[in-house]
Design an enzyme around this catalytic site. Structure first.
Site, PDB file in Angstrom:
ATOM      1  N   VAL A 302       0.851  -1.185   0.000  1.00  0.00           N
ATOM      2  CA  VAL A 302       0.000   0.000   0.000  1.00  0.00           C
ATOM      3  C   VAL A 302       0.886   1.234   0.000  1.00  0.00           C
ATOM      4  O   VAL A 302       1.756   1.374   0.865  1.00  0.00           O
ATOM      5  CB  VAL A 302      -0.935   0.017   1.237  1.00  0.00           C
ATOM      6  CG1 VAL A 302      -1.790   1.272   1.219  1.00  0.00           C
ATOM      7  CG2 VAL A 302      -1.820  -1.230   1.257  1.00  0.00           C
ATOM      8  N   PHE A 303       0.682   2.129  -0.975  1.00  0.00           N
ATOM      9  CA  PHE A 303       1.469   3.356  -1.080  1.00  0.00           C
ATOM     10  C   PHE A 303       0.588   4.547  -0.725  1.00  0.00           C
ATOM     11  O   PHE A 303      -0.581   4.599  -1.108  1.00  0.00           O
ATOM     12  CB  PHE A 303       2.011   3.532  -2.499  1.00  0.00           C
ATOM     13  CG  PHE A 303       3.030   2.491  -2.876  1.00  0.00           C
ATOM     14  CD1 PHE A 303       4.387   2.713  -2.660  1.00  0.00           C
ATOM     15  CD2 PHE A 303       2.642   1.284  -3.434  1.00  0.00           C
ATOM     16  CE1 PHE A 303       5.328   1.765  -2.994  1.00  0.00           C
ATOM     17  CE2 PHE A 303       3.576   0.324  -3.778  1.00  0.00           C
ATOM     18  CZ  PHE A 303       4.924   0.567  -3.548  1.00  0.00           C
ATOM     19  N   ASP A 304       1.165   5.508  -0.019  1.00  0.00           N
ATOM     20  CA  ASP A 304       0.358   6.636   0.462  1.00  0.00           C
ATOM     21  C   ASP A 304       0.311   7.793  -0.522  1.00  0.00           C
ATOM     22  O   ASP A 304      -0.427   8.747  -0.316  1.00  0.00           O
ATOM     23  CB  ASP A 304       0.890   7.130   1.813  1.00  0.00           C
ATOM     24  CG  ASP A 304       2.282   7.729   1.689  1.00  0.00           C
ATOM     25  OD1 ASP A 304       2.994   7.342   0.752  1.00  0.00           O
ATOM     26  OD2 ASP A 304       2.644   8.575   2.517  1.00  0.00           O
ATOM     27  N   LYS A 305       1.095   7.753  -1.600  1.00  0.00           N
ATOM     28  CA  LYS A 305       1.077   8.867  -2.548  1.00  0.00           C
ATOM     29  C   LYS A 305       1.598   8.400  -3.899  1.00  0.00           C
ATOM     30  O   LYS A 305       2.292   7.388  -4.012  1.00  0.00           O
ATOM     31  CB  LYS A 305       1.923  10.029  -2.027  1.00  0.00           C
ATOM     32  CG  LYS A 305       3.390   9.690  -1.857  1.00  0.00           C
ATOM     33  CD  LYS A 305       4.172  10.872  -1.349  1.00  0.00           C
ATOM     34  CE  LYS A 305       3.914  11.110   0.111  1.00  0.00           C
ATOM     35  NZ  LYS A 305       4.451  10.051   0.963  1.00  0.00           N
TER      36      LYS A 305
END
Length: 375
Positions: A302-305
């Site tokens: 999961v990447f936040d940006k």
């Protein structure tokens, strides 16, 4: 490839040893093998002695040392030189991999701001970043690195925080917004109140995080070390029993040589450090070997940006206008005065510097856009 002075010496010793072994094999001159034993064997003996005396650490070096000595005793100097050279090559590869990782850490250290402009009693003074104290008022000009973590008290700007976050698009900042050490002030000047000293800043924490990266805490490395100790004990036992049964020292030495766990001990930490070093090269910082090992069992990320996944260079994909050519000419002319990534994307798309119009009274409004007069 760039090598340190120590690595160059090790590499030279390995090359000389390899050449001496080849010459010894081709010319059948045994004493040439002594060159390999001396150049590559002595460091192994030293590490073995240090491990036993200081930590009572039984590892592969002990078995290798005994195999070299035993080979010399039975007259197999070539075999002794071969063992020493192979182990030296493995050790050199491990050292080189670790040094590459340390080189990436030095790059981070070099990004640390060295000076700051402090405002005290209405006067500006340049001081070392290490001398900044919590509560000091600092002035940061466009293009400068922010000396330490703090909070803007006056001014507006856009800051490149890609060093810490990976996000390539500048972040607009105004009064009461937090700013971080090592990030770049792009446009406006501002004053800030420091909230952390340099050693406790976000960049320093990042550097310490990478410096703490180690292959030893990976489970696969701990298991390798554990099994290496067992292999040493088993090899000793087997060699002694073989000699008691056959009274042939050559057979005992053969067992010690064959049992040598150099691949087991050298390969695992080298692989872990190579992974950490190569990831750092691409801007991915990994805390330790255990994290690398955990990735093997990861099914989803999961990447936040988007900045951590994309190239970070925006591109124009479509234009909606009744007269796109005229609009893009005026827009590119105006944006050519700006350093913002979106402005650069517009100018790049227009791709005709000769047709750009003159812009007067160009003004950048932080977080809101730009204005200027054309014709």
């Amino acid at each position: 490839m760039k090598f340190s002075k120590h690595e160059k010496i090790d590499l030279l010793a390995i090359l000389i040893s390899a050449i001496s072994l080849i010459a010894s094999f081709i010319l059948s001159i045994d004493y040439l093998s002594w060159i390999a034993v001396i150049l590559c064997g002595i460091p192994i003996f030293r590490e073995c002695a240090e491990g036993l005396i200081t930590e009572f650490d039984i590892k592969a070096d002990l078995l290798v040392s005994i195999a070299i000595v035993a080979s010399i005793i039975i007259g197999e100097v070539f075999a002794a030189g071969e063992i020493a050279t192979i182990m030296a090559i493995g050790g050199f590869l491990e050292e080189y991999t670790v040094s590459k990782t340390q080189g990436r850490i030095k790059e981070l250290v070099n990004m640390t701001p060295q000076v700051a402009v402090r405002i005290r009693n209405g006067k500006e003074e340049r001081i070392l970043a290490s001398e900044v104290q919590i509560g000091d008022i600092l002035k940061v000009l466009p293009g400068e690195s922010i000396p330490t973590d703090g909070r803007i008290i006056n001014g507006e700007t856009s800051i490149d925080q890609s060093t810490l976050t990976g996000e390539s698009i500048p972040v607009d900042k105004k009064a009461n917004d937090d700013v971080y050490s090592g990030t770049i002030n792009l446009y406006g000047s501002f004053t800030m109140e420091t909230t952390k000293i340099s050693d406790d800043s976000s960049l320093q924490k990042l550097i310490k995080l990478v410096e703490s990266s180690s292959p030893e805490n990976a489970n696969v490395v701990r298991q390798a070390d554990k099994w290496a100790t067992f292999v040493v004990v088993i090899a000793f036992t087997a060699a002694i029993l073989t000699y008691l049964y056959t009274f042939e020292i050559a057979r005992s030495v053969t067992i010690l040589v064959v049992f040598c766990p150099c691949a087991l001990v050298l390969a695992t930490p080298t692989a872990i450090m190579a992974a950490i070093g190569n990831l750092t090269k691409y801007g991915i910082l990994v805390k330790d070997g255990a994290s690398i090992e955990e990735l093997a069992r990861t099914d989803e990320l999961v990447f936040d940006k988007t900045g951590t996944l994309t190239y970070g260079t925006p591109e124009i994909v479509d234009i909606i206008s009744n007269n796109p050519k005229k609009m893009m000419r005026m827009l590119a002319s105006l944006e050519s005065k700006s350093e913002h990534p979106i402005a650069k994307a517009i100018v790049k798309y227009y791709d005709n510097a000769d047709e750009l119009l003159d812009v007067e009274d160009f003004t950048m409004h932080i977080g809101k856009g730009v204005t200027g007069i054309i014709n």
